[in-house]
Design a protein around this motif. Structure first.
Motif, PDB file in Angstrom:
ATOM      1  N   GLY A 120       0.790  -1.227   0.000  1.00 35.72           N
ATOM      2  CA  GLY A 120       0.000   0.000   0.000  1.00 35.72           C
ATOM      3  C   GLY A 120       0.813   1.263   0.000  1.00 35.72           C
ATOM      4  O   GLY A 120       0.323   2.323   0.379  1.00 35.72           O
ATOM      5  N   GLN A 121       2.068   1.191  -0.409  1.00 36.46           N
ATOM      6  CA  GLN A 121       2.938   2.366  -0.386  1.00 36.46           C
ATOM      7  C   GLN A 121       2.799   3.197  -1.657  1.00 36.46           C
ATOM      8  O   GLN A 121       2.719   2.660  -2.760  1.00 36.46           O
ATOM      9  CB  GLN A 121       4.396   1.935  -0.212  1.00 36.46           C
ATOM     10  CG  GLN A 121       4.700   1.378   1.167  1.00 36.46           C
ATOM     11  CD  GLN A 121       6.041   0.670   1.198  1.00 36.46           C
ATOM     12  OE1 GLN A 121       6.209  -0.385   0.605  1.00 36.46           O
ATOM     13  NE2 GLN A 121       7.000   1.256   1.895  1.00 36.46           N
TER      14      GLN A 121
ATOM     15  N   LYS B 163      13.436   7.678  24.041  1.00 32.88           N
ATOM     16  CA  LYS B 163      12.225   8.314  23.490  1.00 32.88           C
ATOM     17  C   LYS B 163      12.321   9.834  23.471  1.00 32.88           C
ATOM     18  O   LYS B 163      11.732  10.495  22.619  1.00 32.88           O
ATOM     19  CB  LYS B 163      10.983   7.885  24.295  1.00 32.88           C
ATOM     20  CG  LYS B 163      10.839   6.385  24.541  1.00 32.88           C
ATOM     21  CD  LYS B 163      10.768   5.595  23.268  1.00 32.88           C
ATOM     22  CE  LYS B 163      10.342   4.146  23.475  1.00 32.88           C
ATOM     23  NZ  LYS B 163      11.148   3.375  24.418  1.00 32.88           N
ATOM     24  N   ASN B 164      13.075  10.394  24.418  1.00 32.74           N
ATOM     25  CA  ASN B 164      13.209  11.847  24.504  1.00 32.74           C
ATOM     26  C   ASN B 164      14.313  12.401  23.603  1.00 32.74           C
ATOM     27  O   ASN B 164      14.532  13.611  23.554  1.00 32.74           O
ATOM     28  CB  ASN B 164      13.472  12.269  25.953  1.00 32.74           C
ATOM     29  CG  ASN B 164      12.250  12.081  26.826  1.00 32.74           C
ATOM     30  OD1 ASN B 164      11.129  12.361  26.404  1.00 32.74           O
ATOM     31  ND2 ASN B 164      12.460  11.582  28.022  1.00 32.74           N
ATOM     32  N   LYS B 165      14.999  11.504  22.905  1.00 37.05           N
ATOM     33  CA  LYS B 165      16.081  11.928  22.009  1.00 37.05           C
ATOM     34  C   LYS B 165      15.900  11.359  20.601  1.00 37.05           C
ATOM     35  O   LYS B 165      16.852  11.345  19.819  1.00 37.05           O
ATOM     36  CB  LYS B 165      17.439  11.481  22.574  1.00 37.05           C
ATOM     37  CG  LYS B 165      17.863  12.202  23.853  1.00 37.05           C
ATOM     38  CD  LYS B 165      18.163  13.673  23.587  1.00 37.05           C
ATOM     39  CE  LYS B 165      18.677  14.379  24.822  1.00 37.05           C
ATOM     40  NZ  LYS B 165      19.003  15.804  24.559  1.00 37.05           N
ATOM     41  N   THR B 166      14.685  10.890  20.287  1.00 39.92           N
ATOM     42  CA  THR B 166      14.447  10.251  18.989  1.00 39.92           C
ATOM     43  C   THR B 166      13.250  10.884  18.295  1.00 39.92           C
ATOM     44  O   THR B 166      12.155  10.959  18.872  1.00 39.92           O
ATOM     45  CB  THR B 166      14.213   8.748  19.161  1.00 39.92           C
ATOM     46  OG1 THR B 166      15.320   8.163  19.860  1.00 39.92           O
ATOM     47  CG2 THR B 166      14.068   8.060  17.806  1.00 39.92           C
ATOM     48  N   PHE B 167      13.458  11.325  17.071  1.00 38.08           N
ATOM     49  CA  PHE B 167      12.414  11.945  16.254  1.00 38.08           C
ATOM     50  C   PHE B 167      11.954  10.938  15.202  1.00 38.08           C
ATOM     51  O   PHE B 167      12.742  10.134  14.693  1.00 38.08           O
ATOM     52  CB  PHE B 167      12.973  13.197  15.575  1.00 38.08           C
ATOM     53  CG  PHE B 167      11.950  14.040  14.877  1.00 38.08           C
ATOM     54  CD1 PHE B 167      11.117  14.881  15.598  1.00 38.08           C
ATOM     55  CD2 PHE B 167      11.822  14.009  13.492  1.00 38.08           C
ATOM     56  CE1 PHE B 167      10.167  15.673  14.962  1.00 38.08           C
ATOM     57  CE2 PHE B 167      10.891  14.790  12.838  1.00 38.08           C
ATOM     58  CZ  PHE B 167      10.051  15.632  13.572  1.00 38.08           C
ATOM     59  N   ILE B 168      10.669  11.002  14.863  1.00 33.47           N
ATOM     60  CA  ILE B 168      10.064  10.033  13.946  1.00 33.47           C
ATOM     61  C   ILE B 168       9.663  10.706  12.638  1.00 33.47           C
ATOM     62  O   ILE B 168       9.033  11.766  12.645  1.00 33.47           O
ATOM     63  CB  ILE B 168       8.798   9.389  14.563  1.00 33.47           C
ATOM     64  CG1 ILE B 168       9.060   8.906  15.992  1.00 33.47           C
ATOM     65  CG2 ILE B 168       8.287   8.261  13.672  1.00 33.47           C
ATOM     66  CD1 ILE B 168      10.151   7.881  16.116  1.00 33.47           C
ATOM     67  N   PHE B 169      10.037  10.087  11.529  1.00 34.62           N
ATOM     68  CA  PHE B 169       9.538  10.514  10.226  1.00 34.62           C
ATOM     69  C   PHE B 169       8.979   9.302   9.495  1.00 34.62           C
ATOM     70  O   PHE B 169       9.541   8.213   9.562  1.00 34.62           O
ATOM     71  CB  PHE B 169      10.624  11.151   9.364  1.00 34.62           C
ATOM     72  CG  PHE B 169      10.205  11.312   7.926  1.00 34.62           C
ATOM     73  CD1 PHE B 169       9.199  12.209   7.582  1.00 34.62           C
ATOM     74  CD2 PHE B 169      10.757  10.524   6.928  1.00 34.62           C
ATOM     75  CE1 PHE B 169       8.770  12.324   6.263  1.00 34.62           C
ATOM     76  CE2 PHE B 169      10.350  10.643   5.607  1.00 34.62           C
ATOM     77  CZ  PHE B 169       9.352  11.545   5.277  1.00 34.62           C
ATOM     78  N   GLY B 170       7.866   9.510   8.784  1.00 34.65           N
ATOM     79  CA  GLY B 170       7.334   8.390   8.019  1.00 34.65           C
ATOM     80  C   GLY B 170       6.296   8.810   7.002  1.00 34.65           C
ATOM     81  O   GLY B 170       5.535   9.761   7.213  1.00 34.65           O
ATOM     82  N   ASN B 171       6.317   8.119   5.872  1.00 29.58           N
ATOM     83  CA  ASN B 171       5.262   8.205   4.867  1.00 29.58           C
ATOM     84  C   ASN B 171       4.415   6.966   5.081  1.00 29.58           C
ATOM     85  O   ASN B 171       4.802   5.862   4.689  1.00 29.58           O
ATOM     86  CB  ASN B 171       5.881   8.231   3.464  1.00 29.58           C
ATOM     87  CG  ASN B 171       4.837   8.221   2.362  1.00 29.58           C
ATOM     88  OD1 ASN B 171       3.640   8.359   2.609  1.00 29.58           O
ATOM     89  ND2 ASN B 171       5.277   8.041   1.128  1.00 29.58           N
ATOM     90  N   ILE B 172       3.266   7.137   5.729  1.00 30.61           N
ATOM     91  CA  ILE B 172       2.519   6.005   6.274  1.00 30.61           C
ATOM     92  C   ILE B 172       1.403   5.545   5.334  1.00 30.61           C
ATOM     93  O   ILE B 172       0.530   6.338   4.966  1.00 30.61           O
ATOM     94  CB  ILE B 172       1.894   6.373   7.647  1.00 30.61           C
ATOM     95  CG1 ILE B 172       2.957   6.945   8.582  1.00 30.61           C
ATOM     96  CG2 ILE B 172       1.221   5.154   8.257  1.00 30.61           C
ATOM     97  CD1 ILE B 172       4.095   6.018   8.869  1.00 30.61           C
ATOM     98  N   PRO B 173       1.391   4.269   4.957  1.00 29.81           N
ATOM     99  CA  PRO B 173       0.250   3.740   4.198  1.00 29.81           C
ATOM    100  C   PRO B 173      -1.050   3.969   4.964  1.00 29.81           C
ATOM    101  O   PRO B 173      -1.096   3.829   6.193  1.00 29.81           O
ATOM    102  CB  PRO B 173       0.573   2.241   4.091  1.00 29.81           C
ATOM    103  CG  PRO B 173       2.054   2.156   4.219  1.00 29.81           C
ATOM    104  CD  PRO B 173       2.425   3.252   5.186  1.00 29.81           C
ATOM    105  N   TYR B 174      -2.093   4.314   4.236  1.00 28.70           N
ATOM    106  CA  TYR B 174      -3.333   4.725   4.875  1.00 28.70           C
ATOM    107  C   TYR B 174      -3.909   3.667   5.824  1.00 28.70           C
ATOM    108  O   TYR B 174      -4.461   3.983   6.871  1.00 28.70           O
ATOM    109  CB  TYR B 174      -4.375   5.070   3.806  1.00 28.70           C
ATOM    110  CG  TYR B 174      -3.938   6.191   2.874  1.00 28.70           C
ATOM    111  CD1 TYR B 174      -3.055   7.179   3.302  1.00 28.70           C
ATOM    112  CD2 TYR B 174      -4.386   6.259   1.556  1.00 28.70           C
ATOM    113  CE1 TYR B 174      -2.634   8.195   2.462  1.00 28.70           C
ATOM    114  CE2 TYR B 174      -3.975   7.270   0.700  1.00 28.70           C
ATOM    115  CZ  TYR B 174      -3.096   8.240   1.152  1.00 28.70           C
ATOM    116  OH  TYR B 174      -2.682   9.238   0.314  1.00 28.70           O
TER     117      TYR B 174
END
Length: 252
Positions: A6-7, A94-105
């Motif tokens: 689904g990407q 968790k306080n030092k990690t950033f999240i990026f993502g192109n998320i399938p619906y």
């Protein structure tokens, strides 16, 4: 090299630049040390990140893309092939990690819950379906169940609409970028009690709170005494003070 998960891959350079600029700003805002990218796919964003940030973990479920990512990643950067929803995230600060993502619906809600409800990462930039973004942003007029869960601990900004034509293959709907910033002070209300309340009333979300109260009381589902002006509201019209008032009032 087909993908069956689904990407839809971002191709438009304009939106790639916007994403990269926002990630760079987030680095200054949060002073994060680690970056997680969910679903890098063919690396349309990843290939720009690897030279800029030392510690990156790529979570990719589709084994077809492993060799693509491996060819451009740097020494300290990791690829984890598998379902990110089944992954153990305890090794990340968790306080030092950033999240990026192109998320399938189809996995939007589980991804948000995994990273921002259950694990409380510092923040994130997520590319999701436009209609979902409009419902979860902090200033949404109509509030979804997911919006309540996320806004308990985060401020969510709707950054930019990303049209369907910016992707390949072209999806049937537009997307958007949303930016999550972890709040220093969470709401003065127990999240478990909020979830219990929403679980009960959300099945009748088209009705007013007063009517919902009558229905669930008659059915013996639960006892919620909802009166006054709040009883005239629908769930999507509530604010945090309303929910706190209802929960606190019904403890007495």
């Amino acid at each position: 090299m087909p993908s069956y998960l689904g990407q839809n891959f971002l191709e438009d350079i304009k939106y790639k630049k916007i994403i990269l600029e926002i990630i760079e700003k987030s680095k200054k805002e949060f002073a994060w040390e680690n970056l997680i990218e969910i679903g890098p796919g063919k690396g349309s964003i990843s290939k720009y990140l690897v030279d800029k940030y030392e510690n990156i973990t790529f979570f990719e479920k589709d084994e077809n893309f492993y060799n693509i990512i491996k060819n451009f990643k740097k020494e300290k950067q990791k690829i984890i092939i598998g379902d990110v929803l089944q992954s153990n995230l305890n090794n990340f600060n968790k306080n030092k990690t950033f999240i990026f993502g192109n998320i399938p619906y189809y996995i939007t809600s589980p991804i948000f819950k995994k990273f921002f409800v259950e694990n409380n990462f510092i923040g994130g930039l997520i590319l999701i379906q436009k209609e979902v973004g409009k419902k979860i942003k902090s200033d949404a007029n109509k509030k979804s169940f997911l919006r309540w869960l996320l806004n308990y601990g985060y401020e969510i900004k709707y950054i930019e609409t990303v049209p369907a034509k910016a992707f390949n293959p072209i999806p049937k709907v537009d997307s958007c970028l949303v930016y999550l910033s972890k709040l220093s002070n969470k709401k003065n209300i127990n999240l478990e009690e909020v979830i219990n309340f929403l679980d009960i009333v959300n099945r009748y979300k088209r009705k007013t709170l007063g009517k919902i109260s009558n229905i669930i009381n008659k059915k013996g589902i639960y006892k919620y005494n909802i009166q006054g002006e709040i009883s005239k509201k629908r769930i999507e019209e509530l604010n945090w003070d309303d929910i706190k008032y209802i929960i606190d009032y019904n403890k007495e």
